[in-house]
Scaffold this active site. Structure first.
Site, short mmCIF file in Angstrom:
data_model
loop_
_atom_site.label_atom_id
_atom_site.label_comp_id
_atom_site.label_asym_id
_atom_site.label_seq_id
_atom_site.Cartn_x
_atom_site.Cartn_y
_atom_site.Cartn_z
N LYS A 45 -41.91 32.96 11.11
CA LYS A 45 -42.63 33.51 9.96
C LYS A 45 -43.31 32.40 9.18
O LYS A 45 -42.94 31.23 9.33
CB LYS A 45 -41.65 34.28 9.07
N ARG B 280 -31.39 42.45 -0.63
CA ARG B 280 -32.83 42.26 -0.51
C ARG B 280 -33.37 43.44 0.27
O ARG B 280 -33.89 44.38 -0.31
CB ARG B 280 -33.11 40.91 0.18
N TYR C 28 -57.13 12.32 -14.63
CA TYR C 28 -57.28 13.27 -15.74
C TYR C 28 -56.27 12.98 -16.84
O TYR C 28 -55.11 12.67 -16.56
CB TYR C 28 -57.02 14.70 -15.24
N MET D 252 -56.82 18.24 -7.55
CA MET D 252 -56.87 19.34 -6.59
C MET D 252 -56.96 18.82 -5.15
O MET D 252 -56.23 19.26 -4.26
CB MET D 252 -58.08 20.25 -6.89
C1 PLP Z 1 -35.94 33.46 7.48
C2 PLP Z 1 -34.86 34.23 8.02
C3 PLP Z 1 -33.93 33.67 8.91
C4 PLP Z 1 -33.92 32.21 9.26
O1 PLP Z 1 -33.32 31.49 8.21
P1 PLP Z 1 -33.12 29.91 8.23
O2 PLP Z 1 -32.29 29.61 7.06
O3 PLP Z 1 -34.47 29.32 8.15
O4 PLP Z 1 -32.46 29.62 9.53
C5 PLP Z 1 -33.02 34.50 9.51
N1 PLP Z 1 -32.98 35.83 9.21
C6 PLP Z 1 -33.81 36.39 8.31
C7 PLP Z 1 -33.68 37.84 8.02
C8 PLP Z 1 -34.76 35.61 7.68
O5 PLP Z 1 -35.58 36.17 6.78
#
Ligand code: PLP
Length: 813
Positions: free
Chosen positions: A483, A581, A709, A758
């Site tokens: 992801k 969550r 700046y 930036m």
């Molecule tokens: C991101 C995620 C993981 C991986 O987590 P890490 O701490 O990066 O290993 C596993 N399961 C879910 C549901 C996640 O959102």
């Protein structure tokens, strides 16, 4: 060569089982994924800490391989191949290579040392190949596995070998000596690298010198601590920059970007020029010079050839190309052995289905030209290359050996015709001997961006993957989370590599991430963690697998699934066990069961939950309660629905801290990218990403003048300031400015002064020797992402994923 392979194979102590007819063998493989495996291959099934090639034997037999060296024969394979059963397949590979080596008796140069081996090897190849048919180790193949593979590539036409040997601990060199049996030894610089494996410098030197036990001559930099260890039966041919008693005494002086070496060798006295100034290059060049002197080259030839030495590029790089191409840059060498390696790499990295190879004439194969191009053509065919662009007179002459091939007499002709070649949506391997100057082709094909890059080490990713795999019980599957663009490291490229490593699942957050992976050709199943109801159609269309986490989502999905007449469409059910969550809560389980009972539109592929505290041992009780609840809810769902899907709950830190709860699969995330929250574990991972930029401008300001700046930095004394073209829009937190953060320039810390802009930031380089155009490092090996995260009061995840998409990613191995 074939007879020799069979002969060497039959001489390893093994029990032979099988009655397949003996076909000619012409190659040796240890990589089950190589497209080059076939009926003429003998496959050594190596067992690593993290992997066991015996697992792939059945597939290999299906692909035509008939000869295997194994520790045991996997079930129902027996009738279909010849097996050489041995105690240890790596030892057998080494014995095989030693047997094979013993069938040749031309000079072999063996190199070892802490630094410089590969460069000296490549340079010697360059210097000697006008007169010899050289066989050398490809890339840096110098390990317990790399050395045997290098030696096995010798054939009858070669008349000089150059092989490097690398060791990291005691008792490794004996084996490499057996295999290489060098007649000429070179000890390059003995530095402090790899010292952990040795009790003392003396032990390290003694161990390295074992490579030369049977050599006739040893070339080395004269040094008393080495002299005492050298076997008196070996002729010592030493050089020195300060000890006149060495066989060759060299003094040096630098002019502009060159170095003049003044050489005194017995009565002879002459000068040569080399195009380098740094100490390491000078030492490496002298090692090469010594070989030329030993081979009795005259001063003029030595000068003419050494003047042309060049920087050696040892990495295969993947770059973004124009028109949606990706290019693999291997524009520094062209020989048969390294072509094989590059083609394997192409297969593992191809981001587009169409594969093109741009290939120069091939040198020093040791084969007659006609036979060589026949073999190259076979290799190209077995790797399913769609188009070949040959550059050079020889390859042009053999154009008819290839299908879909166009050729050019030289690089200039290619460049002239470039526009007509219609490069687009393909992966292009650019492989050419140095003299063809393929860097011009790379330049034409490469996407142009500014100088800030995030370099991604693909080997480190493979390494980290295997590290976590080694923690898994047999049969536990692995899902890798890619992801957020592979945690900022690059989505498709990393997914390709993971597919190559046969991971079981990929995980993304949103449907569009999964769609772009599918469009990029990824075939591993992909789970979408956070599918919006509006994306369900697209998910179905692209064969992605949604995680369903609430009744509303379930009903919506079932409705669409029914409309589309789906049968057994894969879905994943997530329970909330305490993270609060996403996920079904315990009190909805009965309704969930009712909705799914007897429903055949979907199929539950897996049941999962996510832990809130897997990285924090203070919350151990909470974590165990989550696991217990997961066990209860998932068991109930499974028994009520009479299904046996995969179950999984562990992320990276879960894998490390809760080894008993691996269930059927784990979900690896941040660990793949080289980050652990456990200091001990961190040491065992390899760094993946290195963020680099360059110095755009340097100026010196007087005391009292300010930078940036708001004049937030005011110099107290004359201060040298360098401007770097990377800013908060690239993902560098503004909090890292104003004296807290720093960048590394040639190993020195340069603190950021004033506020980060930036697109730029300014650093104090007073006292650091540097110039405009020099490379700088923001994070990587040192400082690490974790270090910066801690200083900024955040977590490494945020630093990694903040690096903006406008920063170019360069992948290499
Ligand atoms: C991101 C995620 C993981 C991986 O987590 P890490 O701490 O990066 O290993 C596993 N399961 C879910 C549901 C996640 O959102």
């Amino acid at each position: 060569m074939s007879q020799k392979i069979l002969n060497s194979l039959q001489r390893i102590p093994a029990k032979c089982i099988g009655n397949q007819e003996n076909v000619t063998l012409d190659s040796v493989s240890i990589d089950s994924r190589s497209l080059q495996n076939g009926p003429h291959t003998v496959f050594f099934a190596l067992i690593g800490v993290h992997s066991d090639a015996h697992f792939y034997i059945k597939d290999l037999i299906d692909n035509g391989v008939q000869n295997f060296v194994v520790t045991h024969i996997p079930d129902d394979c027996k009738e279909n191949a010849n097996f050489y059963v041995v105690e240890n397949t790596l030892t057998a590979l080494q014995q095989f290579a030693a047997n094979y080596r013993s069938l040749f008796d031309f000079p072999i140069i063996g190199l070892t040392g802490s630094n410089g081996k590969t460069i000296v090897k490549e340079w010697l190849n360059f210097l000697l190949s006008p007169d010899y048919n050289v066989i050398r180790s490809p890339k840096s193949y110098n390990s317990q596995i790399g050395v045997p593979l290098s030696v096995i590539a010798i054939n009858e036409k070669h008349n000089l070998g150059i092989f490097e040997a690398g060791i990291s601990t005691r008792s490794e060199m004996d084996k490499l000596e057996e295999i290489i049996k060098p007649t000429i030894g070179i000890l390059t610089n003995i530095g402090t690298a790899h010292d952990e494996g040795f009790a003392s410098i003396a032990e390290k030197i003694t161990e390295k010198l074992k490579l030369f036990e049977h050599a006739q001559v040893l070339i080395y930099n004269k040094n008393e601590s080495i002299d005492t260890f050298i076997n008196p039966e070996i002729k010592a041919f030493s050089w020195s920059l300060n000890d006149k008693s060495a066989s060759v005494f060299v003094s040096k002086k630098s002019i502009l970007d060159k170095t003049i070496l003044n050489i005194q060798f017995g009565q002879d006295h002459f000068e040569i020029k080399i195009p380098f100034q740094d100490e390491a290059s000078v030492e490496n060049a002298i090692s090469c010079l010594m070989v030329l002197l030993y081979f009795e080259y005259d001063a003029i030839t030595i000068q003419n050839r050494m003047e042309l030495l060049y920087p050696v590029e040892m990495r295969l790089k993947v770059k973004n190309g124009i028109n949606n191409c990706s290019i693999i840059d291997d524009s520094y060498s062209s020989d048969f052995q390294s072509l094989k390696i590059a083609l394997d790499f192409l297969e593992s990295q191809k981001q587009y289905k169409k594969k093109t190879v741009i290939l120069s004439d091939i040198f020093q194969s040791g084969l007659a030209t006609e036979a060589l191009y026949a073999k190259v053509s076979e290799l190209i065919i077995s790797n399913k290359i769609d188009r070949v662009i040959g550059i050079g007179q020889t390859i042009s002459a053999f154009k008819n050996k290839f299908t879909n091939c166009i050729t050019f007499e030289n690089t200039a002709a290619f460049v002239t015709d470039f526009e007509n070649l219609d490069f687009g949506n393909e992966t292009i391997l650019i492989k050419g001997a140095r003299s063809f100057q393929f860097e011009e082709i790379v330049y034409l094909l490469e996407e142009k961006t500014h100088e800030t890059v995030l370099e991604i080490n693909l080997n480190a990713i493979s390494y980290n993957l295997n590290f976590f795999k080694s923690k898994l019980k047999p049969k536990v599957k692995i899902m890798v989370m890619v992801k957020a663009f592979g945690y900022g490291n690059g989505g498709l490229e990393i997914a390709k590599l993971l597919e190559y490593h046969k991971v079981d699942y990929l995980g993304v957050a949103f449907a569009d991430e999964g769609i772009s992976l599918k469009n990029g050709g990824i075939q591993v199943p992909i789970m979408v963690l956070n599918p919006e109801n509006t994306s369900f159609s697209a998910i179905i269309q692209h064969q992605l697998e949604p995680e369903i986490y609430c009744l509303k989502g379930l009903y919506a999905f079932l409705k669409i699934a029914k409309q589309k007449n789906l049968e057994h469409f894969p879905i994943h059910i997530k329970f909330d066990t305490g993270m609060h969550r996403l996920g079904f809560e315990g009190n909805t389980i009965d309704e969930l069961i009712d909705a799914l009972k007897g429903n055949t539109t979907v199929q539950i592929k897996s049941i999962l939950s996510h832990m809130a505290t897997s990285d924090d041992l203070e919350h151990m009780d909470f974590a165990h309660a989550q696991i217990a609840l997961f066990e209860k809810l998932s068991s109930k769902l499974m028994s009520e629905l009479q299904i046996k899907p995969l179950r999984h709950i562990l992320n990276t830190s879960g894998i490390s801290n809760f080894p008993d709860s691996q269930y059927d699969m784990v979900r690896l995330g941040i660990g793949l990218y080289g980050v652990s929250n456990d200091a001990e574990e961190q040491k065992q991972l390899e760094n993946v990403g290195t963020l680099k930029s360059v110095i755009s401008q340097i100026r010196t300001i007087a005391a009292g003048e300010s930078v940036g700046y708001g004049r937030r930095f005011v110099a107290e004394k004359p201060t040298k300031i360098a401007t770097i073209p990377i800013g908060y829009a690239d993902g560098i937190s503004r909090g890292w400015g104003n004296g807290l953060g720093f960048v590394m320039i040639k190993g020195a810390k340069a603190y950021i002064v004033g506020s980060i802009c930036m697109d730029m930031l300014m650093v104090d380089v007073t006292g650091i020797e540097c110039k405009e155009g020099d490379s700088i490092l923001i994070f990587g090996e040192n400082p690490t992402v974790s270090f910066i995260a801690e200083k900024l009061n955040t977590i490494p995840y945020e630093i990694l994923t903040s690096i903006s998409q406008r920063v170019k990613r360069v992948f290499y191995r």
